[in-house]
Structures are given as structure tokens and as C-alpha cells.
Scaffold this active site. Structure first.
Site, mmCIF file in Angstrom:
data_model
loop_
_atom_site.group_PDB
_atom_site.id
_atom_site.type_symbol
_atom_site.label_atom_id
_atom_site.label_comp_id
_atom_site.label_asym_id
_atom_site.label_seq_id
_atom_site.Cartn_x
_atom_site.Cartn_y
_atom_site.Cartn_z
ATOM 1 N N GLY A 115 0.813 -1.213 0.000
ATOM 2 C CA GLY A 115 0.000 0.000 0.000
ATOM 3 C C GLY A 115 0.843 1.259 0.000
ATOM 4 O O GLY A 115 0.474 2.279 0.585
ATOM 5 N N ALA A 116 2.019 1.180 -0.651
ATOM 6 C CA ALA A 116 2.878 2.352 -0.860
ATOM 7 C C ALA A 116 3.385 2.959 0.444
ATOM 8 O O ALA A 116 3.731 4.142 0.475
ATOM 9 C CB ALA A 116 2.157 3.412 -1.701
ATOM 10 N N SER A 118 4.445 -5.699 -2.853
ATOM 11 C CA SER A 118 4.618 -4.261 -3.098
ATOM 12 C C SER A 118 5.394 -3.608 -1.944
ATOM 13 O O SER A 118 6.504 -4.038 -1.640
ATOM 14 C CB SER A 118 3.252 -3.609 -3.331
ATOM 15 O OG SER A 118 3.404 -2.343 -3.933
ATOM 16 N N ALA A 119 4.815 -2.600 -1.265
ATOM 17 C CA ALA A 119 5.536 -2.012 -0.125
ATOM 18 C C ALA A 119 5.783 -3.062 0.957
ATOM 19 O O ALA A 119 6.775 -3.003 1.690
ATOM 20 C CB ALA A 119 4.751 -0.834 0.454
ATOM 21 N N ASP A 174 3.488 -5.219 -13.686
ATOM 22 C CA ASP A 174 3.484 -4.502 -12.413
ATOM 23 C C ASP A 174 3.423 -2.987 -12.600
ATOM 24 O O ASP A 174 2.836 -2.273 -11.797
ATOM 25 C CB ASP A 174 4.754 -4.842 -11.616
ATOM 26 C CG ASP A 174 4.485 -5.839 -10.511
ATOM 27 O OD1 ASP A 174 3.366 -5.836 -9.974
ATOM 28 O OD2 ASP A 174 5.391 -6.616 -10.181
ATOM 29 N N HIS A 202 -0.370 -5.164 -11.239
ATOM 30 C CA HIS A 202 0.166 -5.079 -9.873
ATOM 31 C C HIS A 202 -0.882 -5.607 -8.880
ATOM 32 O O HIS A 202 -2.047 -5.221 -8.942
ATOM 33 C CB HIS A 202 0.489 -3.610 -9.580
ATOM 34 C CG HIS A 202 1.315 -3.386 -8.360
ATOM 35 N ND1 HIS A 202 2.546 -3.969 -8.191
ATOM 36 C CD2 HIS A 202 1.098 -2.632 -7.248
ATOM 37 C CE1 HIS A 202 3.048 -3.574 -7.024
ATOM 38 N NE2 HIS A 202 2.189 -2.776 -6.435
#
Length: 556
Positions: free
Chosen positions: A122-123, A209-210, A337, A451
Site C-alpha cells: 500500500g505504498a 509491493s511495499a 506490475d 500489480h
């Protein structure tokens, strides 16, 4: 007949699956709920167990003081305070350091099971251990994975956004609070999971991701020695350009301006920030997408991220792979992605409008600005070498997605795999490319795996909500759960409780195979040297180009 039914009922109750009941943890007793998965198979689910106390603002997590009586662990707890997806308001709470545990049971109580601890993506800005409810259950619900792979799955919360990652780049506000939360959660699992039937010396951390970059940071941190054994990063590593904030003080000053704390004296500014309302601080960290349209790239907006703090992350991530030498490592990316980000940077790729040469060069300019015009020309020639004199629009548009995928995800992951293999002492390394065609409606026909599209298969959604999937999706889900949980069990995705469609060879110093993951895995799914021309371009040609700032200094 009644007698037969009665006897059948007695037999069923005597031979039903075992249940953990009340479990003793270091802070108190907890009781979860048992969920039936099939005849003689259940999963015990514990939701909302605290692994640390309510954290102080920009402080490391502290041990939980404990509770009396039995904690009914049957409801997910609040996510950590964060902006909503649309970033119009906040949600969640500062009281958020909780985890959830999924324990598979057969007729006997499970013991010594491998443990898989999941870190959400979630960045570094949003997300939760129970994120995105899909027709009832959270996307990260661990029941299917636990049941099918015979592993314990743990999902954890950690602080995100301003409260998780704001930093001055020095000891006043060192940053990385979200990483410390993850570390506290993994440490809690290490100390307590035996009581739930887990093997504390066989913990695998995995994330996307994050969350995948977080897995990578946890591997590289000197604090992780002996805490876990294996790691899986899906679509992100510590070397990803969005995973590290290199100028934290500038961002902190920007946040300070937004909440009325700007002072020329930095200490006064920091004191003001510490007294500021957490909701206001959280809103000040939101992404302003309008700033991006037409100028710059989306990556520049992902500002709240880990920092090199001289402590949890003591040095450049690329210099810390000796710390990861003992962990088995499995890492890969989705074939598209970067598509979702490319669609923001170059919106025409998802429309009927033509994508122009100028737009492609503009994207490269945004990604390579630290190297100046020479980089635009060299990258453009590499990425358009297959175009010919009149390329079809689909080819041009796919090239844009490939550029962003390579830069943000694929190339950093390949470098991380190589560094791990170079440093590994007895640990194994595995590489994959997930390229199942997208299920998201409305995208052009050339779009493959978007992604985060791998997660629905890994967490067994085609089994838990079968009506919205086809048999091919169940095949893929079965393969992924088998490879991932085998790896967690043995350090080898081919060896464990679950049969796999083909052997997946390890990635080594001198030999770079990877597995292409989709619903049709055959011997030809094992390929070699993933996008090696592009990896060589970014790691060698591009990295040797002089930085613009360095040129400016020499001219001055």
C-alpha cells in the site's frame, strides 16, 4: 434408521477436527474461533491479538502490558491511522498494533507447523492486515492457504503514512517506525507461536509491493538475525526506487508547512509536529495526484518511505546483503506490475488515442531526470529497438508499461536476487515472473498480470469464492499455494507436502533460471535470464552515466 443416524452423529463428533481452544500467550489468554474447511479439517482463527502496546507518536513500539481474563480474539481490530483510498479523509486508529493467526487442524492438534507472516502493501501509505474485503472475507484471509498448505498464516498491522515513516534523517525523528512495528510483530510470533502449534525456528516472512520491500528491509536489517528463516518478496524490494526516501528532511518541512508547523528553527518545528493532531498529520501525507498529471511521474509522489537511519537500516540497502546470507529467498514480479503507474504517467496507453514518441520520451525523462538528456536518448534506443519503422500502437503502448515495470519493479528485483545469490551461505534463491492475464475488465488486450493480481490466487480466492472464478484460476491458485508453502516448509518450493507441476530450479551466482507462473505451468515455463538486455542496460549502461548534479558541481 434413527440408531444409525445417532451412531453416525457420535462418530462424526468423535472424529471431527481438533480445536485449540484457549491459548496462553506472553501477555494473557486468547480464544479464537474454529472454521470448518472440510470433513475432519478446520482452521482456528485468532483475530486482533495485540503484539505491542499503543505506540507513542514517532516512537518505537513497546511491549504490551497484558490483560486479565480471556481475550476473545474474534474480530479484526482497527487499521493504523491512514488516508482512505480516495484520500479525502482518514480512517483507522493509533491503537492498531494487532495481528491475526490462522492455524490449520486435522484430527489431532497441529504441532511444529511452518509459519508464514504476511506484510501488506500500500505504498507505505495505506493498507491493513485485513484489507479489501472480497465478498465477505478479507483479501488477506489466511484460511485457504493455511488449510491447503498445512502452514500457520499470520497477518500483521504496522504504522503507515506520516505516523509510520516521517523522518528528519537524524536522531530527532529517525523514521522507520512502520519497519520497527513489523519487527515487533515478527519477534512476537517467534516468542509465542509455539503455543499455537507453530515452529518458531521455521518462520517465513512474505509480502507484496511495499510489503515486499518491507520483507527485503527486514532481511537486510541486523536486527533480524535468528528471527526468521526464509523470505518471499512479491513485486518490490528494498532496492526499488520508490522504497527509500533519500531526502527526508525536505519532506518533513513540507508536511510541517501543511499543518502550520513551519519554523526556521528545526527543533521548534519538530516540537510543533510532535504536538500536532495525528489526523491532520496523516492528511498532510496524502498523495496529490493532480500535481502529477502532465508533469513528472507517479513515482515522485510516493514520498513517505523507509530511510537509511544508521540503526534498523544502517547503510545503503545494496551494501547490506551479507545480513541476508542465511535466509532462503524467493522473489519475483508480475509481468505488468508497472501498468497501473504507467496509466497515470501516460494515460493514452489505456485509451484509443495514439501514444506518441514524445510521450514515451517524456516518461523516460521523468524516470531518468537525475541523469539528464543523455539517459533519455540511450534508454529510448534500447526500448524501441524492436519497433521497426512503423510500430503498431499496441507495441508502443506495451513498451510504456514495460519501461515502468522494469524501472520500478523488475530490474531492482533481479539485482536483489543476484546480490542474495552472491552473498548466500547455504541459503537458496528462487526467481519467478507471474504473467497470468489480467482479470480486470476494460483494459486493452495486451495487458497481462497487473500489480497485486497475484494475491487473489496465493490467498486461495478461487476456492473460497468459486462462483467468480473458472477452473483455470483454481489450477493457478493450487500451484502458487503449493510452491509458496513448500518453500516455507523446506526452503525448496519443490519439496514439501504439496505436489507441484514442474521442478523450479534455484537461481545461483552463475545461472539465472526463473519460473513463469500462470495456469499452464509446463517444463517450458522454466526460462533463463529474465529480460537480461534491459537488466544490463539499467545496471550497467545507465548506472555509469554521469549524474546531472555531479556534472553541475564539476562545472561550478
Amino acid at each position: 434408521m434413527l440408531l444409525l443416524l445417532g451412531l453416525f452423529g457420535v462418530w462424526l463428533s468423535c472424529s471431527s477436527a481438533a480445536e485449540l481452544g484457549v491459548v496462553q500467550t506472553e501477555a494473557g489468554l486468547v480464544e479464537g474461533q474454529s472454521h470448518r474447511m472440510g470433513l475432519f479439517r478446520t482452521v482456528d482463527v485468532f483475530k486482533g491479538i495485540p503484539f505491542a502496546d499503543v505506540p507513542g507518536k514517532w516512537e518505537k513500539p513497546k511491549p504490551h502490558p497484558g490483560w486479565s481474563g480471556i481475550l476473545k480474539a474474534t474480530k479484526y481490530r482497527d487499521r493504523c491511522l491512514q488516508v482512505t483510498l480516495l484520500q479525502t479523509k482518514t480512517q483507522g486508529s493509533e491503537d492498531c498494533l494487532y495481528l491475526n493467526i490462522f492455524v490449520p487442524q486435522g484430527r489431532q492438534l497441529s504441532t511444529n507447523l511452518p509459519v508464514m507472516v504476511y506484510l501488506f502493501g500500500g505504498a507505505f501509505l495505506l493498507g491493513a492486515s485485513n484489507d479489501v474485503a472480497v465478498l465477505g472475507d478479507s483479501l488477506y484471509d489466511g484460511k485457504e492457504m493455511a488449510d491447503r498448505g498445512d502452514v500457520i498464516v499470520v497477518t500483521v498491522n504496522y504504522r503507515v503514512g506520516t505516523l509510520g515513516f516521517l523522518s528528519t534523517g537524524d536522531p530527532r525523528l529517525p523514521g522507520n517506525y512502520g519497519l520497527w512495528d513489523q519487527h515487533a510483530a515478527i519477534s512476537w510470533v517467534y516468542r509465542n507461536i509455539k503455543a499455537f502449534g507453530g515452529n518458531p525456528s521455521n518462520i517465513t516472512i512474505f509480502g507484496q509491493s511495499a510489503g515486499a520491500a518491507s520483507v527485503s528491509f527486514q532481511m537486510l536489517s541486523p536486527y533480524s538475525k535468528g528471527l526468521f528463516r526464509r523470505a518471499i518478496s512479491q513485486c518490490g524490494v528494498a532496492l526499488s526506487p520508490w522504497a527509500l526516501q533519500r531526502n527526508p528532511m525536505a519532506l518533513t518541512k513540507k508536511i510541517a508547512r501543511k499543518v502550520g508547523c513551519w519554523r526556521s528553527d528545526e527543533d521548534e518545528m519538530i516540537s510543533c509536529l510532535k504536538m500536532s493532531d495525528p489526523v491532520g498529520l496523516t492528511m498532510a501525507g496524502k498523495i496529490d495526484v493532480l500535481l502529477i498529471l502532465g508533469k513528472g511521474v507517479v513515482m515522485d509522489l510516493l514520498e513517505l518511505a523507509p530511510v537509511i537511519d544508521g540503526d534498523f537500516i544502517p547503510d545503503e540497502p545494496s551494501q547490506l546483503f551479507h545480513n541476508a546470507a542465511q535466509f532462503d529467498y524467493l522473489a519475483g514480479v508480475n509481468s505488468m506490475d508497472g501498468h497501473i503507474f504507467a496509466g497515470v504517467d501516460v494515460p493514452s496507453i489505456n485509451m484509443r488515442n495514439a501514444t506518441t514518441v514524445q510521450q514515451v520520451r517524456g516518461l523516460l525523462a521523468g524516470l531518468t531526470k537525475e541523469k539528464g538528456n543523455a539517459a533519455i536518448d540511450s534508454a529510448y534506443s534500447v526500448y524501441t529497438s524492436h519497433w521497426g519503422s512503423a510500430p503498431e500502437q499496441a507495441v508502443v503502448k506495451k513498451t510504456v508499461a514495460d519501461i515502468e515495470t522494469d524501472f520500478l519493479f523488475l530490474v531492482p528485483t533481479q539485482i536483489a536476487l543476484q546480490l542474495h545469490a552472491n552473498n548466500a551461505s547455504g541459503a537458496r534463491t528462487y526467481s519467478y515472473l507471474f504473467n497470468m492475464k489480467t482479470r480486470i475488465p476494460g483494459f486493452p488486450s495486451w495487458v497481462e498480470a497487473e500489480h497485486a493480481e497475484d494475491l487473489q490466487y496465493l490467498f486461495g480466492k478461487p476456492f473460497s469464492i468459486p462462483l467468480v472464478y473458472f477452473p483455470r484460476h483454481r489450477d493457478l491458485s493450487e500451484y502458487m499455494i503449493a510452491y509458496w508453502t513448500n518453500f516455507a516448509r523446506t526452503g525448496d518450493p519443490n519439496a514439501g507436502h504439496s505436489g507441484v507441476p514442474v521442478p523450479w530450479p534455484p537461481f545461483t551466482k552463475h545461472h539465472q533460471p526463473y519460473l513463469t507462473i500462470n495456469n499452464k505451468i509446463t517444463k517450458s515455463s522454466v526460462r533463463y535470464d529474465l529480460r537480461s538486455d534491459y537488466v544490463v542496460y539499467w545496471t550497467q549502461t545507465y548506472s555509469r552515466l554521469p549524474s546531472v548534479r555531479a556534472e553541475d558541481k564539476t562545472e561550478g
